[in-house]
Scaffold this motif. Structure first.
Motif, PDB file in Angstrom:
ATOM      1  N   GLU A 341      44.359  41.578  32.281  1.00 26.62           N
ATOM      2  CA  GLU A 341      43.524  41.701  31.078  1.00 26.62           C
ATOM      3  C   GLU A 341      42.953  40.342  30.669  1.00 26.62           C
ATOM      4  OE1 GLU A 341      43.748  43.405  26.495  1.00 26.62           O
ATOM      5  OE2 GLU A 341      45.482  43.558  27.839  1.00 26.62           O
ATOM      6  N   SER A 342      43.764  39.283  30.787  1.00 24.95           N
ATOM      7  CA  SER A 342      43.269  37.956  30.399  1.00 24.95           C
ATOM      8  C   SER A 342      42.147  37.506  31.325  1.00 24.95           C
ATOM      9  CB  SER A 342      44.423  36.943  30.428  1.00 24.95           C
ATOM     10  OG  SER A 342      44.922  36.772  31.745  1.00 24.95           O
ATOM     11  N   VAL A 343      42.223  37.866  32.615  1.00 23.93           N
ATOM     12  CA  VAL A 343      41.155  37.519  33.560  1.00 23.93           C
ATOM     13  C   VAL A 343      39.884  38.302  33.227  1.00 23.93           C
ATOM     14  CG1 VAL A 343      40.433  37.565  35.983  1.00 23.93           C
ATOM     15  CG2 VAL A 343      42.774  36.913  35.394  1.00 23.93           C
ATOM     16  N   MET A 344      40.041  39.602  32.932  1.00 22.02           N
ATOM     17  CA  MET A 344      38.878  40.431  32.613  1.00 22.02           C
ATOM     18  C   MET A 344      38.184  39.969  31.316  1.00 22.02           C
ATOM     19  SD  MET A 344      38.526  42.546  35.073  1.00 22.02           S
ATOM     20  CE  MET A 344      39.145  41.284  36.189  1.00 22.02           C
ATOM     21  N   ILE A 345      38.994  39.495  30.363  1.00 23.54           N
ATOM     22  CA  ILE A 345      38.413  38.991  29.106  1.00 23.54           C
ATOM     23  C   ILE A 345      37.540  37.769  29.375  1.00 23.54           C
ATOM     24  CG2 ILE A 345      39.011  37.799  26.949  1.00 23.54           C
ATOM     25  CD1 ILE A 345      41.365  39.724  26.668  1.00 23.54           C
ATOM     26  N   GLU A 346      37.983  36.892  30.286  1.00 24.45           N
ATOM     27  CA  GLU A 346      37.198  35.707  30.618  1.00 24.45           C
ATOM     28  C   GLU A 346      35.906  36.070  31.344  1.00 24.45           C
ATOM     29  OE1 GLU A 346      37.787  32.719  29.573  1.00 24.45           O
ATOM     30  OE2 GLU A 346      39.664  33.333  28.611  1.00 24.45           O
ATOM     31  N   ILE A 347      35.908  37.219  32.037  1.00 22.73           N
ATOM     32  CA  ILE A 347      34.715  37.634  32.786  1.00 22.73           C
ATOM     33  C   ILE A 347      33.744  38.411  31.905  1.00 22.73           C
ATOM     34  CG2 ILE A 347      33.865  39.006  34.730  1.00 22.73           C
ATOM     35  CD1 ILE A 347      36.505  38.466  36.148  1.00 22.73           C
ATOM     36  N   VAL A 353      36.160  44.420  27.013  1.00 21.06           N
ATOM     37  CA  VAL A 353      37.412  44.867  27.622  1.00 21.06           C
ATOM     38  C   VAL A 353      38.142  45.831  26.705  1.00 21.06           C
ATOM     39  CG1 VAL A 353      39.695  44.106  28.372  1.00 21.06           C
ATOM     40  CG2 VAL A 353      37.669  42.822  29.057  1.00 21.06           C
ATOM     41  N   LYS A 354      38.207  45.508  25.388  1.00 17.97           N
ATOM     42  CA  LYS A 354      38.920  46.373  24.459  1.00 17.97           C
ATOM     43  C   LYS A 354      38.204  47.705  24.283  1.00 17.97           C
ATOM     44  CE  LYS A 354      41.053  42.596  21.889  1.00 17.97           C
ATOM     45  NZ  LYS A 354      41.120  41.869  20.588  1.00 17.97           N
ATOM     46  N   THR A 355      36.867  47.693  24.313  1.00 16.39           N
ATOM     47  CA  THR A 355      36.099  48.936  24.159  1.00 16.39           C
ATOM     48  C   THR A 355      36.295  49.853  25.350  1.00 16.39           C
ATOM     49  OG1 THR A 355      34.431  47.792  22.832  1.00 16.39           O
ATOM     50  CG2 THR A 355      33.801  49.902  23.811  1.00 16.39           C
ATOM     51  N   GLN A 356      36.208  49.262  26.521  1.00 20.03           N
ATOM     52  CA  GLN A 356      36.336  50.062  27.738  1.00 20.03           C
ATOM     53  C   GLN A 356      37.756  50.580  27.908  1.00 20.03           C
ATOM     54  OE1 GLN A 356      33.934  51.068  29.464  1.00 20.03           O
ATOM     55  NE2 GLN A 356      35.014  52.055  31.163  1.00 20.03           N
ATOM     56  N   GLY A 357      38.733  49.690  27.594  1.00 14.35           N
ATOM     57  CA  GLY A 357      40.147  50.074  27.680  1.00 14.35           C
ATOM     58  C   GLY A 357      40.508  50.592  29.041  1.00 14.35           C
ATOM     59  N   LYS A 358      41.195  51.712  29.013  1.00 14.23           N
ATOM     60  CA  LYS A 358      41.601  52.337  30.265  1.00 14.23           C
ATOM     61  C   LYS A 358      40.961  53.717  30.366  1.00 14.23           C
ATOM     62  CE  LYS A 358      45.977  49.920  30.813  1.00 14.23           C
ATOM     63  NZ  LYS A 358      45.713  49.264  32.068  1.00 14.23           N
ATOM     64  N   ALA A 359      39.686  53.769  30.057  1.00 19.39           N
ATOM     65  CA  ALA A 359      38.978  55.055  30.081  1.00 19.39           C
ATOM     66  C   ALA A 359      38.920  55.643  31.483  1.00 19.39           C
ATOM     67  CB  ALA A 359      37.569  54.870  29.523  1.00 19.39           C
ATOM     68  N   ASN A 360      38.818  54.753  32.486  1.00 16.10           N
ATOM     69  CA  ASN A 360      38.742  55.242  33.870  1.00 16.10           C
ATOM     70  C   ASN A 360      40.154  55.499  34.390  1.00 16.10           C
ATOM     71  OD1 ASN A 360      35.947  54.806  33.820  1.00 16.10           O
ATOM     72  ND2 ASN A 360      36.250  52.647  34.345  1.00 16.10           N
TER      73      ASN A 360
END
Length: 533
Positions: A341-347, A353-360
């Motif tokens: 999650e920390s890597v995805m936040i930097e990207i 990241v928080k909006t998308q969450g784990k929708a998939n």
């Protein structure tokens, strides 16, 4: 020589003589062993004074190897040798390169030892092997040539291997320990290859040690051996005079349990090196899978676009996490040192990241849960709830679980599960060596249940480095007990320089409990460091 022996060396501690003749130069020296040296040898070898045969000793230095054996014959023609006390370290050198002839004879005043060697052998014995290790300059001799003689280069293979081990070892103390293990006993066994080549190994070595001695690849692919024509297992110990044939398979690779079978530092280092490299490869692979998963989960602009964004921000990621290259980034992810999650936040940014969450929702969870159920509960009527452990596998709570005793994960730590045949799912902390060694197809995502009632206490091992002062152990116990935490086991060992090492086992349920314990211990006077094991 005879006159010097008969005269004794008790009155002449540094007796010496030079003889020049038609056959070359002969140097003879004598000495008496010091009282402390005698005492040390008696204690080290657990022998009586009468069994110390080198209280008086002579050293004979000649011009060449042939003269060594001629001198030995002359000594034995004048004095009776003691049976079993003749050692030929010229034909069978010690692993560290020491060469000499040793014999114990019965002189006029009792038993004494005689050492016979050439001047080159004497230089190695007195000054060390490095002082005599002079490579040939030019001529294409390379590292296998010493003093212009290829045979001399082969003789110093031990030193060359030692230098290579220095370069391979990342831990200096581990290297020192391994060398001490090889040189500490001073006892070797000599065995032969099927072609008749002679190899010297430390006493207590196995056929696996022999395989790594011959060649690293031979050891890595070893599946067994034949000793004197009889097939044996990897743990079989070799003895003097054995002929050893190594059996190999291209499908064989080193295993962690091999470390229990080997005695020599070379074999141990090769096995550890392979295991570390394998762990590194597995962690990089796990990191890649996590990145791929994250790019799919947290990005809505398409997979290709997400990959380009990941590569574009690589420099930013390495700077943020203070890493050298992408492999180090993937390793840190695989070991659990940084989160996906920390890597995805930097990207993509925190909001995206928080909006998308784990929708998939990934189908992999369901597949793993199904695999776990089939391997654990062939009959659905035998299912028992494991929700008491506070772990959710996918969306399931009624899966049989077992916690790894090596890492003992606590609630709040990043965890993964490994599906086992008939034993449920093993729960590991990220970075646990057993998780890294597990087959990727059996690794399942797990998470802690939010229900606080399901927290269970587990043993956690702590190492506390402290000053060796009265009351320090009582202070540690009081600091832990004040938090309402039980101590399961305590072991205190005294270290050099006025320090001690306390090994504690405390019963904890959550990561925050561990943080509290370690914080309280660090505040105590006399505590130098606290670490989890």
């Amino acid at each position: 020589t005879k006159q010097m022996v008969e005269a004794g060396v008790g009155q002449h501690p540094s007796s010496a003589g030079n003889v020049n003749g038609n056959n070359g130069t002969l140097i003879i020296t004598g000495r008496t062993k010091g009282l402390y040296s005698i005492h040390t040898k008696m204690r080290r070898q657990d022998i009586e004074f009468d069994d110390v045969h080198d209280v008086m000793a002579f050293r004979i230095i000649v011009d060449d190897v042939a003269s060594c054996y001629q001198a030995l014959g002359v000594v034995h023609s004048h004095f009776k040798p003691v049976p079993g006390k003749i050692k030929d370290y010229i034909a069978l050198p010690k692993p560290n390169g020491y060469r000499s002839l040793h014999t114990t004879i019965i002189g006029p005043k009792g038993k004494l030892e005689v050492q016979i060697r050439t001047s080159d052998m004497h230089e190695v014995a007195e000054s060390g092997i490095a002082a005599h290790w002079i490579y040939k300059q030019g001529g294409g001799g390379g590292d296998n040539v010493v003093g212009g003689n290829p045979k001399e280069g082969a003789r110093y293979e031990w030193l060359r291997e030692l230098v290579q081990e220095v370069r391979r070892q990342s831990d200096p103390m581990e290297f020192v320990k391994s060398v001490k293990e090889d040189l500490g006993t001073g006892k070797e066994v000599f065995v032969f290859s099927p072609k008749g080549d002679l190899y010297a190994l430390a006493r207590g070595s196995s056929v696996l040690d022999f395989a790594f001695k011959v060649h690293s690849q031979l050891g890595s692919h070893c599946v067994g051996a034949k000793v004197n024509g009889k097939q044996v297992t990897l743990r079989h110990l070799i003895k003097n005079g054995d002929t050893v044939e190594i059996l190999t398979s291209n499908h064989q690779t080193p295993k962690r349990e091999w470390l229990k079978y080997v005695r020599t530092s070379k074999a141990k280092n090769r096995i550890r090196s392979w295991l570390k490299r394998r762990q590194r490869e597995r962690s990089i692979f796990a990191g890649k899978k996590m990145i791929e998963q994250g790019l799919k989960e947290y990005n809505t602009r398409g997979e290709d676009s997400a990959r380009k964004e990941y590569q574009r921000k690589m420099g930013h990621l390495l700077t943020t996490f203070k890493l050298k290259d992408e492999d180090r980034l993937l390793m840190a992810l695989g070991y659990g040192q940084i989160t996906l999650e920390s890597v995805m936040i930097e990207i993509f940014g925190a909001a995206a990241v928080k909006t998308q969450g784990k929708a998939n929702k990934r189908e992999k969870d369901d597949q793993f849960v199904l695999l776990a159920k089939r391997s654990i509960y062939p009959d659905a009527s035998h299912q028992t709830s494991s929700n008491l452990n506070g772990i959710v596998v996918g969306q399931e709570r009624n899966i049989m679980l077992k916690f790894c005793k090596n890492c003992n994960p606590l609630k709040g730590e990043k965890i993964r599960g490994v599906v086992t045949q008939g034993k449920g799912v093993n729960i590991h902390r990220l970075g646990c060596k057993y998780l890294l060694e597990a087959d990727d197809e059996r690794i399942v995502d797990v998470q802690w249940d939010d229900d606080e009632a399901n927290v269970r206490l587990r043993p956690v091992r702590l190492h506390v480095l402290c000053e060796d002062t009265p009351g320090v152990l009582a202070d540690m116990s009081r600091a832990i007990s004040s938090l309402g935490i039980n101590i399961g086991n305590v072991n205190l060992r005294r270290l050099p320089n006025g320090r001690g090492l306390a090994k504690l086992e405390v019963m904890l349920g959550k990561l925050e409990d561990l943080d509290r314990v370690m914080s309280h211990l660090r505040k105590e006077e006399g505590i130098l460091s606290v670490s989890r094991r």
